[in-house]
Scaffold this motif. Structure first.
Motif, PDB file in Angstrom:
ATOM      1  N   VAL A  56       0.898  -1.360   0.086  1.00  0.00           N
ATOM      2  CA  VAL A  56       0.136   0.084   0.021  1.00  0.00           C
ATOM      3  C   VAL A  56       0.739   1.325   0.001  1.00  0.00           C
ATOM      4  CG1 VAL A  56      -1.691   1.435   1.457  1.00  0.00           C
ATOM      5  CG2 VAL A  56      -2.013  -0.952   0.967  1.00  0.00           C
ATOM      6  N   TYR A  57       1.745   1.302   0.466  1.00  0.00           N
ATOM      7  CA  TYR A  57       2.629   2.480   1.061  1.00  0.00           C
ATOM      8  C   TYR A  57       3.537   2.524  -0.599  1.00  0.00           C
ATOM      9  CZ  TYR A  57       1.304   4.337   5.528  1.00  0.00           C
ATOM     10  OH  TYR A  57       0.671   4.738   6.363  1.00  0.00           O
ATOM     11  N   GLU A  58       3.837   1.665  -0.903  1.00  0.00           N
ATOM     12  CA  GLU A  58       4.871   1.887  -2.254  1.00  0.00           C
ATOM     13  C   GLU A  58       3.739   2.356  -3.170  1.00  0.00           C
ATOM     14  OE1 GLU A  58       6.516  -1.106  -5.475  1.00  0.00           O
ATOM     15  OE2 GLU A  58       6.561  -2.019  -3.655  1.00  0.00           O
ATOM     16  N   LYS A  59       2.506   1.989  -3.185  1.00  0.00           N
ATOM     17  CA  LYS A  59       1.658   2.505  -4.383  1.00  0.00           C
ATOM     18  C   LYS A  59       1.280   4.124  -3.857  1.00  0.00           C
ATOM     19  CE  LYS A  59       0.200   1.046  -7.545  1.00  0.00           C
ATOM     20  NZ  LYS A  59       0.109   1.426  -8.656  1.00  0.00           N
ATOM     21  N   MET A  60       1.244   4.291  -2.703  1.00  0.00           N
ATOM     22  CA  MET A  60       0.968   5.695  -2.016  1.00  0.00           C
ATOM     23  C   MET A  60       2.066   6.540  -2.427  1.00  0.00           C
ATOM     24  SD  MET A  60      -1.580   5.915   1.132  1.00  0.00           S
ATOM     25  CE  MET A  60      -0.386   4.871   2.310  1.00  0.00           C
ATOM     26  N   ALA A  61       3.238   6.253  -2.175  1.00  0.00           N
ATOM     27  CA  ALA A  61       4.472   6.785  -2.539  1.00  0.00           C
ATOM     28  C   ALA A  61       4.589   7.376  -4.001  1.00  0.00           C
ATOM     29  CB  ALA A  61       5.824   6.057  -2.244  1.00  0.00           C
ATOM     30  N   GLU A  62       4.381   6.346  -4.803  1.00  0.00           N
ATOM     31  CA  GLU A  62       4.107   6.426  -6.532  1.00  0.00           C
ATOM     32  C   GLU A  62       3.270   7.458  -6.719  1.00  0.00           C
ATOM     33  OE1 GLU A  62       2.483   3.770 -10.258  1.00  0.00           O
ATOM     34  OE2 GLU A  62       3.791   2.709  -8.549  1.00  0.00           O
ATOM     35  N   GLY A 203      24.048   7.952  15.514  1.00  0.00           N
ATOM     36  CA  GLY A 203      25.124   7.306  16.034  1.00  0.00           C
ATOM     37  C   GLY A 203      25.110   5.972  16.256  1.00  0.00           C
ATOM     38  N   PHE A 204      24.344   5.221  15.720  1.00  0.00           N
ATOM     39  CA  PHE A 204      24.227   3.810  16.302  1.00  0.00           C
ATOM     40  C   PHE A 204      25.217   2.887  15.544  1.00  0.00           C
ATOM     41  CE2 PHE A 204      19.591   4.436  17.230  1.00  0.00           C
ATOM     42  CZ  PHE A 204      19.473   3.604  18.070  1.00  0.00           C
ATOM     43  N   ASP A 205      25.995   3.304  14.439  1.00  0.00           N
ATOM     44  CA  ASP A 205      26.971   2.596  13.778  1.00  0.00           C
ATOM     45  C   ASP A 205      28.267   2.776  14.618  1.00  0.00           C
ATOM     46  OD1 ASP A 205      26.956   5.625  13.294  1.00  0.00           O
ATOM     47  OD2 ASP A 205      28.110   5.513  11.502  1.00  0.00           O
ATOM     48  N   LYS A 206      28.199   3.860  15.468  1.00  0.00           N
ATOM     49  CA  LYS A 206      29.323   3.971  16.525  1.00  0.00           C
ATOM     50  C   LYS A 206      29.000   3.109  17.914  1.00  0.00           C
ATOM     51  CE  LYS A 206      30.648   8.470  14.464  1.00  0.00           C
ATOM     52  NZ  LYS A 206      29.864   8.372  13.545  1.00  0.00           N
ATOM     53  N   LEU A 207      27.718   3.023  18.108  1.00  0.00           N
ATOM     54  CA  LEU A 207      27.468   2.269  19.435  1.00  0.00           C
ATOM     55  C   LEU A 207      27.423   0.789  19.427  1.00  0.00           C
ATOM     56  CD1 LEU A 207      25.778   2.678  22.162  1.00  0.00           C
ATOM     57  CD2 LEU A 207      23.686   2.637  21.019  1.00  0.00           C
ATOM     58  N   CYS A 208      26.975   0.343  18.102  1.00  0.00           N
ATOM     59  CA  CYS A 208      26.928  -1.254  17.922  1.00  0.00           C
ATOM     60  C   CYS A 208      26.757  -1.319  16.588  1.00  0.00           C
ATOM     61  CB  CYS A 208      25.597  -1.641  18.786  1.00  0.00           C
ATOM     62  SG  CYS A 208      24.123  -0.890  17.763  1.00  0.00           S
ATOM     63  N   ARG A 209      26.960  -2.591  16.152  1.00  0.00           N
ATOM     64  CA  ARG A 209      26.668  -3.052  14.834  1.00  0.00           C
ATOM     65  C   ARG A 209      25.284  -2.464  14.342  1.00  0.00           C
ATOM     66  NH1 ARG A 209      27.714  -9.055  12.885  1.00  0.00           N
ATOM     67  NH2 ARG A 209      26.492  -9.509  14.515  1.00  0.00           N
ATOM     68  N   LEU A 210      25.198  -1.939  13.068  1.00  0.00           N
ATOM     69  CA  LEU A 210      24.029  -1.432  12.501  1.00  0.00           C
ATOM     70  C   LEU A 210      23.652  -2.223  11.420  1.00  0.00           C
ATOM     71  CD1 LEU A 210      21.807   0.568  12.455  1.00  0.00           C
ATOM     72  CD2 LEU A 210      23.386   2.243  11.276  1.00  0.00           C
ATOM     73  N   VAL A 211      22.576  -2.806  11.399  1.00  0.00           N
ATOM     74  CA  VAL A 211      22.149  -3.782  10.351  1.00  0.00           C
ATOM     75  C   VAL A 211      20.886  -3.364   9.459  1.00  0.00           C
ATOM     76  CG1 VAL A 211      21.568  -6.069   9.933  1.00  0.00           C
ATOM     77  CG2 VAL A 211      23.139  -5.508  11.810  1.00  0.00           C
ATOM     78  N   ASP A 212      21.056  -3.376   8.061  1.00  0.00           N
ATOM     79  CA  ASP A 212      20.155  -3.109   7.191  1.00  0.00           C
ATOM     80  C   ASP A 212      19.274  -4.533   6.992  1.00  0.00           C
ATOM     81  OD1 ASP A 212      18.410  -2.844   5.189  1.00  0.00           O
ATOM     82  OD2 ASP A 212      19.499  -1.325   4.106  1.00  0.00           O
ATOM     83  N   SER A 213      18.018  -4.579   7.401  1.00  0.00           N
ATOM     84  CA  SER A 213      17.365  -5.886   7.184  1.00  0.00           C
ATOM     85  C   SER A 213      17.035  -6.302   5.907  1.00  0.00           C
ATOM     86  CB  SER A 213      16.074  -5.869   8.201  1.00  0.00           C
ATOM     87  OG  SER A 213      15.184  -4.774   7.668  1.00  0.00           O
ATOM     88  N   GLY A 214      17.013  -4.910   5.181  1.00  0.00           N
ATOM     89  CA  GLY A 214      16.670  -5.228   3.772  1.00  0.00           C
ATOM     90  C   GLY A 214      14.970  -5.462   3.450  1.00  0.00           C
ATOM     91  N   VAL A 215      14.207  -5.526   4.580  1.00  0.00           N
ATOM     92  CA  VAL A 215      12.723  -5.462   4.461  1.00  0.00           C
ATOM     93  C   VAL A 215      12.145  -4.135   4.121  1.00  0.00           C
ATOM     94  CG1 VAL A 215      12.617  -7.341   6.091  1.00  0.00           C
ATOM     95  CG2 VAL A 215      12.216  -4.870   6.969  1.00  0.00           C
ATOM     96  N   ASN A 216      11.052  -4.175   3.243  1.00  0.00           N
ATOM     97  CA  ASN A 216      10.373  -3.299   2.613  1.00  0.00           C
ATOM     98  C   ASN A 216       8.956  -3.038   3.719  1.00  0.00           C
ATOM     99  OD1 ASN A 216       8.933  -5.521   1.896  1.00  0.00           O
ATOM    100  ND2 ASN A 216       8.454  -4.326  -0.086  1.00  0.00           N
TER     101      ASN A 216
END
Length: 285
Positions: A56-62, A203-216
């Motif tokens: 739904v949000y993908e369509k609304m963004a479009e 600053g999370f990248d300096k606090l801990c491992r920052l992870v991009d889940s890849g989920v939309n």
């Protein structure tokens, strides 16, 4: 947790929220409402709410020609949360149970949810939360598991809330400095959920491992996640899942030592948890 009939009306109503948030003219506003209403006729009741919301949000963004529909509001939420940090640090420093205080702060931040039907007042929530008991209270279990954990994953939820997640992880590191910590964010802008952009700015990248889940999706939909995130989720000792979207995606997960931290903001989640609107939750599976 699969969608309910009540979720359909909620998702349709989010088209109105988006239109108001971006100051859409009448043509765009009508187009958003019409398109989401049409899409709702084909919603699959074999999917969870975040999976439906992603499409739904993908369509609304479009339609709106705007990749991040809530970018301005996310910036404002971050500023509001940051303004409260000095007082919260002082409260943590004076606390006799730092983990409980940090957990309550993390849960209070979960009111910053632009997909929920209820309105929020962040300052009021922080005043109330320290005197509010968890309606589902597995805090002692979580505390014991965190003490002995070597690897801990916190799955983030909303922007603004992530500022309080930072304080939460800082506290975890003080209490168990030898553990390895990861903070997981969404793969792209969806509603007001935290992405790499906002997490790096905080600053999370300096606090801990920052992870991009890849989920939309506005929740950690395991099957849509990248391989690294799936492996991390499967193998860490403890998962802390923030917010309703992650609960909707993970409440039937087969892995152990997931702890859900959230405020109940809709009837469907309330019914799933057998709790009431407004309750705060610390639940293990």
């Amino acid at each position: 947790m699969l969608i309910d009939k009540e979720c359909v009306a909620c998702i349709i109503n989010q088209s109105v929220k988006v239109a108001n948030a971006i100051g859409a003219d009448e043509d765009v506003k009508d187009a958003l409402f019409s398109e989401v209403t049409q899409m709702s006729k084909d919603f699959s009741f074999s999917h969870n709410p975040p999976e439906i919301a992603a499409d739904v949000y993908e369509k609304m963004a479009e339609i709106a020609n705007k990749s991040d529909l809530y970018d301005e509001i996310k910036e404002l939420s971050t500023k509001k949360a940051e303004a409260l940090v000095p007082a919260l640090r002082e409260k943590l420093n004076n606390s006799s149970d730092k983990l409980l205080t940090a957990t309550k702060i993390a849960v209070a931040g979960n009111v910053i949810d632009l997909a929920a039907a209820v309105e929020f007042d962040l300052e009021e929530e922080l005043v109330k939360v320290f005197d509010t008991a968890f309606a589902q209270n597995d805090f002692k279990v979580m505390k014991e598991e965190l003490k002995k954990a070597n690897t801990i994953l916190v799955i983030g939820d909303n922007v603004g809330e992530h500022i309080f997640d930072y304080l939460f992880i800082q506290t975890l590191k003080e209490l168990n400095p030898d553990a390895e910590y990861s903070y997981m964010v969404r793969g792209n802008p969806i509603i007001n959920d935290v992405t790499m952009k906002e997490a790096k700015e905080a600053g999370f990248d300096k606090l801990c491992r920052l992870v991009d889940s890849g989920v939309n999706t506005p929740g950690f939909a395991y099957t849509r996640a990248n391989e690294f995130s799936q492996n991390l989720f499967d193998n860490v000792d403890v998962v802390i899942s923030k917010g309703m979207g992650n609960y909707e995606c993970l409440n039937e997960s087969k892995r152990k030592n997931i702890f859900f931290l959230l405020k109940v903001k809709c009837d469907v989640v309330a019914n799933s948890l057998k709790k009431k609107l407004g309750n705060i939750i610390c639940k293990s599976i």
